[in-house]
Design a protein around this motif. Structure first.
Motif, mmCIF file in Angstrom:
data_model
loop_
_atom_site.group_PDB
_atom_site.id
_atom_site.type_symbol
_atom_site.label_atom_id
_atom_site.label_comp_id
_atom_site.label_asym_id
_atom_site.label_seq_id
_atom_site.Cartn_x
_atom_site.Cartn_y
_atom_site.Cartn_z
ATOM 1 N N MET A 268 82.955 58.593 62.249
ATOM 2 C CA MET A 268 81.999 58.741 61.158
ATOM 3 C C MET A 268 82.623 58.270 59.838
ATOM 4 S SD MET A 268 79.902 62.171 60.355
ATOM 5 C CE MET A 268 79.887 62.489 58.611
ATOM 6 N N ILE A 269 81.837 57.567 59.029
ATOM 7 C CA ILE A 269 82.342 57.143 57.728
ATOM 8 C C ILE A 269 81.799 58.108 56.676
ATOM 9 C CG2 ILE A 269 82.575 55.201 56.155
ATOM 10 C CD1 ILE A 269 81.489 53.393 58.323
ATOM 11 N N LEU A 270 82.684 58.585 55.797
ATOM 12 C CA LEU A 270 82.241 59.478 54.732
ATOM 13 C C LEU A 270 81.290 58.732 53.807
ATOM 14 C CD1 LEU A 270 85.587 61.202 53.742
ATOM 15 C CD2 LEU A 270 83.686 62.221 54.979
ATOM 16 N N ASN A 271 80.308 59.464 53.259
ATOM 17 C CA ASN A 271 79.324 58.809 52.394
ATOM 18 C C ASN A 271 79.964 58.150 51.183
ATOM 19 O OD1 ASN A 271 77.044 59.061 53.838
ATOM 20 N ND2 ASN A 271 76.452 61.027 52.945
ATOM 21 N N SER A 272 81.020 58.807 50.637
ATOM 22 C CA SER A 272 81.660 58.254 49.449
ATOM 23 C C SER A 272 82.287 56.893 49.765
ATOM 24 C CB SER A 272 82.719 59.215 48.926
ATOM 25 O OG SER A 272 83.641 59.502 49.955
ATOM 26 N N SER A 273 83.016 56.811 50.912
ATOM 27 C CA SER A 273 83.637 55.529 51.234
ATOM 28 C C SER A 273 82.583 54.518 51.671
ATOM 29 C CB SER A 273 84.745 55.674 52.273
ATOM 30 O OG SER A 273 84.306 56.362 53.377
ATOM 31 N N LYS A 274 81.476 55.015 52.248
ATOM 32 C CA LYS A 274 80.404 54.114 52.660
ATOM 33 C C LYS A 274 79.824 53.409 51.429
ATOM 34 C CE LYS A 274 76.846 54.147 56.101
ATOM 35 N NZ LYS A 274 75.847 54.837 56.867
ATOM 36 N N THR A 275 79.578 54.187 50.386
ATOM 37 C CA THR A 275 79.023 53.609 49.154
ATOM 38 C C THR A 275 80.015 52.606 48.569
ATOM 39 O OG1 THR A 275 78.035 55.739 48.757
ATOM 40 C CG2 THR A 275 78.044 54.211 46.906
ATOM 41 N N PHE A 276 81.281 52.982 48.578
ATOM 42 C CA PHE A 276 82.306 52.097 48.025
ATOM 43 C C PHE A 276 82.365 50.788 48.817
ATOM 44 C CE2 PHE A 276 86.675 50.554 48.409
ATOM 45 C CZ PHE A 276 86.882 50.168 47.087
ATOM 46 N N ILE A 277 82.368 50.904 50.153
ATOM 47 C CA ILE A 277 82.459 49.712 51.010
ATOM 48 C C ILE A 277 81.238 48.817 50.796
ATOM 49 C CG2 ILE A 277 82.393 48.938 53.429
ATOM 50 C CD1 ILE A 277 84.113 51.466 54.045
ATOM 51 N N LYS A 278 80.077 49.451 50.727
ATOM 52 C CA LYS A 278 78.833 48.696 50.530
ATOM 53 C C LYS A 278 78.875 47.939 49.188
ATOM 54 C CE LYS A 278 73.912 49.523 49.862
ATOM 55 N NZ LYS A 278 73.855 48.987 48.500
ATOM 56 N N ASP A 279 79.247 48.657 48.128
ATOM 57 C CA ASP A 279 79.292 48.026 46.803
ATOM 58 C C ASP A 279 80.275 46.859 46.783
ATOM 59 O OD1 ASP A 279 77.482 49.822 45.956
ATOM 60 O OD2 ASP A 279 78.867 51.085 44.827
ATOM 61 N N LEU A 280 81.409 47.070 47.412
ATOM 62 C CA LEU A 280 82.447 46.040 47.442
ATOM 63 C C LEU A 280 81.962 44.801 48.199
ATOM 64 C CD1 LEU A 280 85.493 45.263 47.046
ATOM 65 C CD2 LEU A 280 85.950 46.385 49.226
ATOM 66 N N ALA A 281 81.452 45.026 49.406
ATOM 67 C CA ALA A 281 81.022 43.902 50.248
ATOM 68 C C ALA A 281 79.872 43.144 49.593
ATOM 69 C CB ALA A 281 80.614 44.410 51.629
ATOM 70 N N GLU A 282 78.927 43.894 49.035
ATOM 71 C CA GLU A 282 77.749 43.231 48.478
ATOM 72 C C GLU A 282 78.080 42.523 47.166
ATOM 73 O OE1 GLU A 282 74.543 45.867 50.894
ATOM 74 O OE2 GLU A 282 74.292 45.740 48.751
ATOM 75 N N PHE A 283 79.027 43.060 46.449
ATOM 76 C CA PHE A 283 79.459 42.383 45.220
ATOM 77 C C PHE A 283 80.029 41.001 45.586
ATOM 78 C CE2 PHE A 283 82.878 41.241 42.263
ATOM 79 C CZ PHE A 283 82.175 41.235 41.064
ATOM 80 N N TYR B 46 91.787 55.229 63.985
ATOM 81 C CA TYR B 46 91.634 53.821 64.337
ATOM 82 C C TYR B 46 90.151 53.477 64.398
ATOM 83 C CZ TYR B 46 92.616 49.350 66.435
ATOM 84 O OH TYR B 46 92.709 48.005 66.653
ATOM 85 N N SER B 47 89.398 54.340 65.066
ATOM 86 C CA SER B 47 87.981 54.075 65.196
ATOM 87 C C SER B 47 87.318 54.132 63.818
ATOM 88 C CB SER B 47 87.398 55.079 66.168
ATOM 89 O OG SER B 47 86.200 55.554 65.737
ATOM 90 N N LYS B 48 87.835 54.978 62.925
ATOM 91 C CA LYS B 48 87.271 55.077 61.577
ATOM 92 C C LYS B 48 87.454 53.753 60.830
ATOM 93 C CE LYS B 48 87.805 57.632 57.275
ATOM 94 N NZ LYS B 48 88.659 56.751 56.467
ATOM 95 N N ILE B 49 88.663 53.181 60.918
ATOM 96 C CA ILE B 49 88.872 51.938 60.173
ATOM 97 C C ILE B 49 88.052 50.796 60.784
ATOM 98 C CG2 ILE B 49 91.172 52.553 59.258
ATOM 99 C CD1 ILE B 49 92.147 50.264 61.210
ATOM 100 N N GLU B 50 87.888 50.822 62.111
ATOM 101 C CA GLU B 50 87.080 49.766 62.733
ATOM 102 C C GLU B 50 85.614 49.894 62.325
ATOM 103 O OE1 GLU B 50 88.426 47.031 64.597
ATOM 104 O OE2 GLU B 50 89.947 47.968 63.365
ATOM 105 N N ARG B 51 85.133 51.141 62.263
ATOM 106 C CA ARG B 51 83.749 51.359 61.822
ATOM 107 C C ARG B 51 83.568 50.930 60.371
ATOM 108 N NH1 ARG B 51 80.479 55.571 64.361
ATOM 109 N NH2 ARG B 51 81.278 55.904 66.443
ATOM 110 N N GLU B 52 84.567 51.228 59.567
ATOM 111 C CA GLU B 52 84.478 50.832 58.157
ATOM 112 C C GLU B 52 84.440 49.314 58.027
ATOM 113 O OE1 GLU B 52 86.624 54.611 55.918
ATOM 114 O OE2 GLU B 52 87.762 52.780 56.205
ATOM 115 N N ALA B 53 85.267 48.643 58.824
ATOM 116 C CA ALA B 53 85.283 47.172 58.764
ATOM 117 C C ALA B 53 83.966 46.603 59.283
ATOM 118 C CB ALA B 53 86.462 46.625 59.556
ATOM 119 N N ASP B 54 83.391 47.238 60.296
ATOM 120 C CA ASP B 54 82.081 46.799 60.808
ATOM 121 C C ASP B 54 81.007 46.965 59.730
ATOM 122 O OD1 ASP B 54 82.787 45.947 63.314
ATOM 123 O OD2 ASP B 54 82.197 47.781 64.346
#
Lengths: 261, 105
Positions: free
Chosen positions: A1-16, A113-121
């Motif tokens: 599971m990805i935490l909502n805070s890191s999810k928002t951060f990842i989304k903002d970063l990727a979309e930027f 490991y699965s967390k970082i893979e999910r985050e990268a996905d």
């Protein structure tokens, strides 16, 4: 599971990053070049899809063509975007540089490991299909399978990736079920999809389009109607006649169904 | 005012123990006791005229990018959908590509 805070951060970063370019198809190779990351395609057997290596103060990305990651294919593009996630997400990059992220997952660090893979996905999904653009594309469009085909073509992503993104940010609640050898491997759904639980747990329910493919070898060719009670658990008595649509894509021993009302 | 005086006292105390940037020769000795000094002083460091007249010089042996531990470091990488069968041959094949690409630049 990805935490909502890191999810928002990842989304903002990727979309930027994605929105810095006008191209709808995110120019991954340009991004790699601008970051001075070398990209290689090679045949590495059945070992991995993509790999990021940090060596001599440089990052290298390897894409395995033996796993159908051919240049410019939707699969290869997702893999490259995933590897870019390891580069752009700060924790991943530090882990790579410090040598904390290893290619061999041990029993002890399977969860992280699965967390970082999910985050990268997730990074890849946002990089290839930024919410702003997808929302414009689906605006006032009625959901059906052709919308997934359209997003898949428009952004050069697989139908699975397009469906998952639409489940997350689309305009209609959908559920995606992936199974192999008549066993459900994973499920993805929109937050507001009305039914959470599947009828038979990990076994594909027989009276569904997917079920008929596995049990009767019937190859589906178009979207079909199914009863809610055939797919889902805890359907209320007064909803027994509730109907859903199912579009099932099959390949050898695997099947992917997209279900919506 | 009282606080400033206290701060000044603390700063002097830390400097005398070599814990802050030194400003006197005693402080330098203390500072160097705490911090390992690997660099060599230039031959003419105490002759400013000589330093000025020698003009611009190219720095030698300033290999900031060299990592002395790189030969013994583990391979640092992450794999998407990786398994446990990454053979030595595959790793060498990748490394060869890295080297070739670096050589062509």
């Amino acid at each position: 599971m990805i935490l909502n805070s890191s999810k928002t951060f990842i989304k903002d970063l990727a979309e930027f990053i994605a929105l810095e370019y006008n191209d709808k198809i995110t120019p991954l190779e340009t991004i790699l070049q601008s970051e001075n990351i070398n990209l290689f395609y090679g045949d590495y057997g059945d070992t991995f899809d993509g790999m990021t290596i940090y060596q001599k103060y440089k990052f290298y990305v390897h894409i395995n063509t033996d796993r159908h990651n051919h240049k410019d294919s939707s699969r290869a593009r997702f893999t490259i975007a995933h590897e870019l996630g390891h580069y752009f997400i700060e924790n991943h990059r530090i882990g790579l540089v410090k040598g904390y992220l290893q290619p061999h997952q041990s029993k002890n660090n399977e969860n992280s490991y699965s967390k970082i893979e999910r985050e990268a996905d997730y990074f890849a999904s946002c990089l290839l299909m930024p919410e702003e653009r997808i929302k414009k594309d689906v605006l006032r469009k009625k959901f059906d399978y052709s919308l997934i085909e359209y997003i898949s073509k428009e952004y050069n992503v697989s139908k699975t990736a397009a469906a998952i993104r639409l489940a997350d940010i689309g305009n209609h609640p959908i559920k995606i079920v992936f199974s192999k050898d008549n066993r459900i491997k994973w499920v993805w759904e929109s937050e507001d999809f009305p039914y959470k639980y599947l009828l038979n747990g990990y076994n594909v329910p027989e009276n569904t389009v997917m079920g008929e493919y596995f049990t009767l070898n019937r190859h589906p060719s178009e979207t079909e109607e199914v009863w809610a009670i055939d797919w889902f658990n805890y359907v209320k008595d007064y909803h027994t006649s509730r109907k859903f649509k199912e579009h099932c894509i099959v390949y050898k021993n695997s099947a992917l169904s997209i279900i919506w009302e | 005012m009282i606080n400033n005086k206290k701060n000044m006292g603390l700063i002097e105390l830390f400097k005398s123990k070599g814990l802050l940037f030194p400003t006197s020769s005693e402080e330098i000795i203390e500072f160097e006791n705490n911090n390992n000094i690997d660099s060599e002083s230039p031959e003419n460091w105490d002759n400013p005229i000589s330093i000025i007249t020698q003009g611009a010089r190219k720095l030698k042996n300033l290999d900031l990018l060299h990592n002395p531990h790189e030969e013994i470091e583990d391979l640092k990488m992450v794999a998407r959908n990786g398994d446990n069968k990454l053979s030595k041959e595959i790793i060498e094949k990748m490394y060869k590509k890295h080297n070739n690409s670096d050589d062509t630049k």
